[in-house]
Scaffold this motif. Structure first.
Motif, mmCIF file in Angstrom:
data_model
loop_
_atom_site.group_PDB
_atom_site.id
_atom_site.type_symbol
_atom_site.label_atom_id
_atom_site.label_comp_id
_atom_site.label_asym_id
_atom_site.label_seq_id
_atom_site.Cartn_x
_atom_site.Cartn_y
_atom_site.Cartn_z
ATOM 1 N N ALA A 87 49.115 77.150 23.126
ATOM 2 C CA ALA A 87 50.133 77.635 24.061
ATOM 3 C C ALA A 87 51.390 78.084 23.316
ATOM 4 O O ALA A 87 52.122 78.969 23.780
ATOM 5 C CB ALA A 87 50.480 76.542 25.064
ATOM 6 N N GLU A 88 51.620 77.481 22.133
ATOM 7 C CA GLU A 88 52.765 77.873 21.312
ATOM 8 C C GLU A 88 52.456 79.101 20.457
ATOM 9 O O GLU A 88 53.346 79.627 19.779
ATOM 10 C CB GLU A 88 53.151 76.722 20.381
ATOM 11 C CG GLU A 88 53.671 75.484 21.121
ATOM 12 C CD GLU A 88 53.861 74.304 20.177
ATOM 13 O OE1 GLU A 88 53.413 74.392 19.013
ATOM 14 O OE2 GLU A 88 54.440 73.294 20.611
ATOM 15 N N GLY A 89 51.157 79.521 20.443
ATOM 16 C CA GLY A 89 50.751 80.648 19.624
ATOM 17 C C GLY A 89 50.479 80.277 18.186
ATOM 18 O O GLY A 89 50.470 81.153 17.304
ATOM 19 N N THR A 90 50.250 78.987 17.919
ATOM 20 C CA THR A 90 50.021 78.512 16.551
ATOM 21 C C THR A 90 48.536 78.249 16.328
ATOM 22 O O THR A 90 47.893 77.547 17.116
ATOM 23 C CB THR A 90 50.796 77.199 16.298
ATOM 24 O OG1 THR A 90 52.181 77.436 16.553
ATOM 25 C CG2 THR A 90 50.612 76.730 14.858
ATOM 26 N N PRO A 102 46.262 77.356 36.933
ATOM 27 C CA PRO A 102 47.589 77.965 37.102
ATOM 28 C C PRO A 102 47.609 79.365 36.509
ATOM 29 O O PRO A 102 46.669 79.793 35.823
ATOM 30 C CB PRO A 102 48.497 77.022 36.307
ATOM 31 C CG PRO A 102 47.612 76.500 35.216
ATOM 32 C CD PRO A 102 46.237 76.387 35.835
ATOM 33 N N GLU A 103 48.680 80.077 36.727
ATOM 34 C CA GLU A 103 48.837 81.403 36.135
ATOM 35 C C GLU A 103 48.849 81.279 34.613
ATOM 36 O O GLU A 103 49.470 80.374 34.058
ATOM 37 C CB GLU A 103 50.141 82.032 36.625
ATOM 38 C CG GLU A 103 50.318 83.474 36.207
ATOM 39 C CD GLU A 103 51.567 84.094 36.795
ATOM 40 O OE1 GLU A 103 51.952 85.185 36.325
ATOM 41 O OE2 GLU A 103 52.157 83.490 37.718
ATOM 42 N N GLY A 104 48.140 82.178 33.940
ATOM 43 C CA GLY A 104 48.071 82.128 32.489
ATOM 44 C C GLY A 104 46.794 81.503 31.979
ATOM 45 O O GLY A 104 46.597 81.365 30.773
ATOM 46 N N PHE A 152 40.110 79.270 29.706
ATOM 47 C CA PHE A 152 40.757 79.703 28.471
ATOM 48 C C PHE A 152 42.208 80.071 28.751
ATOM 49 O O PHE A 152 42.538 80.594 29.825
ATOM 50 C CB PHE A 152 40.044 80.928 27.892
ATOM 51 C CG PHE A 152 38.686 80.647 27.331
ATOM 52 C CD1 PHE A 152 38.502 80.432 25.965
ATOM 53 C CD2 PHE A 152 37.573 80.584 28.170
ATOM 54 C CE1 PHE A 152 37.247 80.177 25.448
ATOM 55 C CE2 PHE A 152 36.311 80.328 27.659
ATOM 56 C CZ PHE A 152 36.149 80.117 26.286
ATOM 57 N N LEU A 153 43.045 79.773 27.787
ATOM 58 C CA LEU A 153 44.394 80.305 27.819
ATOM 59 C C LEU A 153 44.278 81.833 27.776
ATOM 60 O O LEU A 153 43.467 82.376 27.008
ATOM 61 C CB LEU A 153 45.162 79.794 26.598
ATOM 62 C CG LEU A 153 46.677 79.998 26.559
ATOM 63 C CD1 LEU A 153 47.346 79.173 27.637
ATOM 64 C CD2 LEU A 153 47.211 79.613 25.182
ATOM 65 N N ALA A 154 45.002 82.494 28.639
ATOM 66 C CA ALA A 154 44.882 83.955 28.728
ATOM 67 C C ALA A 154 44.996 84.590 27.348
ATOM 68 O O ALA A 154 45.936 84.316 26.589
ATOM 69 C CB ALA A 154 45.963 84.507 29.656
ATOM 70 N N GLY A 155 43.997 85.414 26.998
ATOM 71 C CA GLY A 155 43.997 86.105 25.720
ATOM 72 C C GLY A 155 43.230 85.389 24.627
ATOM 73 O O GLY A 155 43.140 85.913 23.510
ATOM 74 N N THR A 156 42.673 84.201 24.918
ATOM 75 C CA THR A 156 41.947 83.463 23.875
ATOM 76 C C THR A 156 40.449 83.415 24.120
ATOM 77 O O THR A 156 39.712 82.872 23.297
ATOM 78 C CB THR A 156 42.476 82.016 23.761
ATOM 79 O OG1 THR A 156 42.218 81.319 24.979
ATOM 80 C CG2 THR A 156 43.963 81.992 23.457
#
Length: 795
Positions: free
Chosen positions: A493-496, A736-738, A764-768
């Motif tokens: 979620a932090e993009g790490t 939830p959204e995302g 999945f987290l959106a985009g993963t």
């Protein structure tokens, strides 16, 4: 000449007899003087004691513990009669009653019930009209006709606090509240001349003393009701002549101070009538509730005779343990009532034909004793050493009585599953007649969106052990593992990206499950998987579903052990530290702690501290203190859902918790098994969270998995809980959204399409999510095309 006069004695007088007579008279006078001196001494000595005792209320008020208010909502299956019964049980009175309750009133119609809280109600004095149609709540409106989404009824009384260190329980009743048949039954068997004598029945007392002297045993009582009351209030029950004298002295004082009706009323509230669990039952009010589940005015003739019968030896005449004895004793009381003319022979015979009609509820189910003990401790912490009972405080809590009964029943009806497995483990000891113990149990149920403790069971039986295992710290085992995966999702979620990874963490991230050795403070730590089963590479989803230790510790190493421990501490697992073993639940927490910790998964990342105490009020309803729950946002709502979604898989297919489905629990849910030295199961629906723990008091390994020991209790509880109206509206968990839900091929872990029949849904987290479709399309070529290599596979 001297005269000699001879004095002669009266005819028949003997000098020795005369001397004996004089000595006897002197002795009698001396004895009388001693008797009156001793009596006077004790009279004035105990007069001061009696004065001091009677200068205060004879019976302390009992602080009352109330359940959470029941919420009525449109769509629930209820009737006007059921709502009216609950209001009446809570202390409301019907409109038109001779004495209107200060708590509130209600009026019934054919399909409507109107509720008006009074000045002493828990709620604000806002009236409501509940409309019923076809056995279902159709609508709820206020006094102005405005629609209400719900309405809370008056909280129900659970129990009172025990009065003293002896854990005495009593419910006070007045003489006028007692049925005359109860008074007559007591007099017939205990003291037939009570309303005639002055406190002491001398002939009965002398007869009892003579019997004791001739038999050489101190077994006969000879005590009147007033003497029994004197003994119960001021003296020990030992049988000694000195104590009997003091008892008589106090009896005279009581008879001088009170009317016969007042003495009987005190006796009726003081008399010991048995034991329930660890609580002493005193008085007919408490005994009526314990044995019959009803108030004293509702007792019938047979029930009155039974209560009168057990006065003599309440533990010997325990109706739950020795019903045959009690029936025989009850029938003796009925015969005695016929002898005194209180009832006819026909009435007696009719009553003798009645079974005991004992209340089936156990103390654990009806009074939530472990829960009440915790509430008492919290009161002491928050309000200090004040006398809650003497103040008669009203204590409002979070408990749902229906769910508490369900929880207790689930434990009581399922522990045999555990016991049978323990018997198999100790089959050799069993054959040799060697002793071994069965494990203890705890169950905690919360509202995951409020933190409200709805039900709590702290052990197999409160009567056998008051140790509350719901608040005992134990290693959490694998129910801790979701915190590792949540920490990994948090990095995404932090993009790490995690070390050694080329993509953000997701359910299809590959993890190594090979056995690995870690250096912990200069010492080697080599964790093992259950039954020594290891894998090369597995997805994160599979690792959690199958509860793989090495894969989970490896993931924790990538995200950082300190970061995993920090999340756990934020969620309430305060002992967690950043070591490799933290990933598999080596640190201690209580079942209540773990229930609170799991609210972050069930409640969009928001942690709620479990709470039991809502409000403390005076007997007239004035607020002393209200208590608000505390909360903290611990996780991103997306992270909470991603973890929850993987926990849903634990209850499916090859997941370690799939057995709960085989036991009849079918509602949407997520959960996790746990096995260390103890067995755990933690799981939740959209509106109910439950944690079950099973383990030995001596911390020895029970050698049973959470799936086999804790999960059966969890499943039994949850499948019954969702049948209750207030928990029946379970729903699927909505992302939830995302967050996106995609279909993944089970073999390649790539996107699935119509050519990949073996697939599963994953969050999945959106985009993963994977963007490549599964690489093994179905084969549609004919035999000649395959032989000559014609056409394209999948065409």
């Amino acid at each position: 000449m001297a005269l000699k006069i001879r004095l002669t004695r009266p005819m028949g007088q003997n000098p020795v007899a005369s001397l004996v007579l004089r000595i006897a008279l002197v002795a009698i006078a001396a004895l009388a003087l001693i008797f009156f001196a001793v009596t006077g001494f004790y009279y004035f000595k105990y007069k001061g004691i009696v004065d001091a005792r009677l200068s205060q209320p004879i019976f302390a008020n009992t602080a009352k513990i109330f359940a959470a208010p029941r919420e009525v909502r449109p769509g629930q299956r209820l009737t006007v009669r059921l709502i009216a019964n609950e209001l009446r049980d809570a202390g409301y009175s019907a409109d038109g009653a001779s004495q209107l309750s200060q708590l509130g009133t209600y009026s019934e119609g054919a399909q409507t019930i109107t509720i008006r809280p009074g000045p002493q109600s828990y709620h604000a004095p806002d009236a409501a009209n509940i409309h019923i149609s076809g056995g279902q709540v159709e609508s709820i409106t206020d006094d102005h006709g405005q629609a209400l989404s719900s309405y809370e009824l008056e909280p129900m009384l659970i129990t009172g606090l025990s009065e003293d260190v002896n854990r005495t329980k009593r419910r006070l009743v007045t003489y006028d509240e007692m049925p005359q048949t109860l008074v007559q039954a007591v007099l017939a068997i205990e003291d037939r001349r009570f309303f005639e004598h002055s406190g002491v029945n001398y002939w009965r007392l002398i007869d009892a003393i003579m019997h004791d002297v001739t038999s050489g045993q101190k077994q006969q009582g000879g005590s009147t009701l007033t003497m029994q009351l004197a003994r119960g209030f001021f003296l020990t029950p030992e049988k000694r002549i000195k104590r009997k004298l003091i008892e008589i002295v106090i009896t005279f004082q009581l008879e001088h101070r009170f009317t016969k009706k007042q003495i009987f009323e005190m006796y009726a509230n003081e008399i010991p009538l048995g034991q329930r669990g660890s609580f002493a039952i005193n008085g007919f009010g408490e005994a009526s509730q314990v044995y019959f589940g009803k108030d004293v005015p509702q007792l019938d003739l047979a029930e009155c005779a039974m209560l009168a019968g057990i006065i003599q030896r309440p533990n010997y005449f325990n109706p739950f343990r020795h019903p045959e004895r009690v029936i025989e004793r009850r029938n003796l009381v009925l015969d005695s009532m016929v002898e005194t003319g209180s009832i006819t022979k026909d009435q007696a015979e009719h009553a003798k034909a009645e079974p005991l009609h004992l209340s089936a509820a156990s103390v654990d189910a009806s009074e939530a004793p472990y829960f009440v003990d915790l509430v008492h401790e919290q009161l002491m912490q928050k309000l200090g050493e004040r006398d809650f009972n003497r103040e008669g405080l009203r204590i409002y809590t979070s408990l749902d009585p229906d769910l508490q009964r369900t929880a207790t029943a689930a434990v009581e009806s399922t522990v045999h599953v555990i016991d049978e497995q323990v018997d198999k483990l100790h089959s050799r000891q069993k054959k040799l007649g060697q002793a071994y113990v069965y494990p203890q149990v705890a169950l905690v149920a919360l509202n995951p969106h409020t933190g409200q403790v709805l039900a709590l069971v702290g052990g197999r039986s409160y009567g056998l052990s008051q140790l509350n295992h719901a608040v005992a710290k134990r290693p959490t085992g694998s129910i801790f593992k979701p915190f590792v995966y949540a920490t990994a999702f948090d990095t995404a979620a932090e993009g790490t990206m995690l070390p050694g990874q080329t993509k953000l963490f997701s359910p299809v991230t590959m993890l190594s499950d090979q056995q690995t050795t870690y250096d912990v403070g200069g010492q080697e730590y080599t964790p093992r998987n259950f039954e020594g089963e290891y894998h090369d590479q597995v997805t994160a989803r599979y690792a959690l579903m199958r509860s793989l230790n090495n894969a989970t510790i490896g993931l924790a190493a990538m995200v950082g052990f300190d970061r995993v421990a920090a999340l756990a501490r934020d969620a309430g697992v305060k002992s967690a530290r950043g070591t490799p073993s933290v990933a598999i639940g080596s640190y201690d927490a209580t079942p209540l702690d773990m229930a609170g910790a799991y609210t972050i998964f069930a409640n969009h990342g928001l942690h709620l501290d479990p709470w039991m105490l809502a409000s403390v009020r005076t007997p007239t309803g004035d607020v002393i203190s209200d208590y608000a729950p505390t909360s903290k946002q611990v996780l991103d709502a997306r992270v909470a859902y991603l973890t929850l979604n993987m926990m849903e898989n634990v209850l499916r297919g090859h997941g370690t918790g799939a057995g709960v489905r085989n036991r009849g629990f079918i509602s949407p849910a997520a959960g996790k098994t746990g096995t260390s030295h103890d067995a755990w199961f933690a799981g939740f629906t959209s509106n109910l969270l439950c944690v079950v723990w099973v383990g030995n008091d001596d911390y020895t390994d029970i050698k049973l998995q959470g799936a086999d020991a804790a999960a059966p209790i969890w499943a039994e509880f949850m499948k019954k809980a969702v049948l209750l109206p207030q928990y029946s509206d379970t729903n699927e968990f909505n992302p939830p959204e995302g967050v996106e839900i995609v279909k993944i091929d089970n073999i390649s872990n790539l996107l699935s399409d119509e050519t990949c029949p073996d697939s599963y849904d994953a969050a999945f987290l959106a985009g993963t999510a994977p963007i490549v479709t599964c690489d093994h399309p179905g084969e549609h070529r004919n035999i000649l095309q395959k032989i000559f290599g014609l056409g394209k596979s999948g065409d």
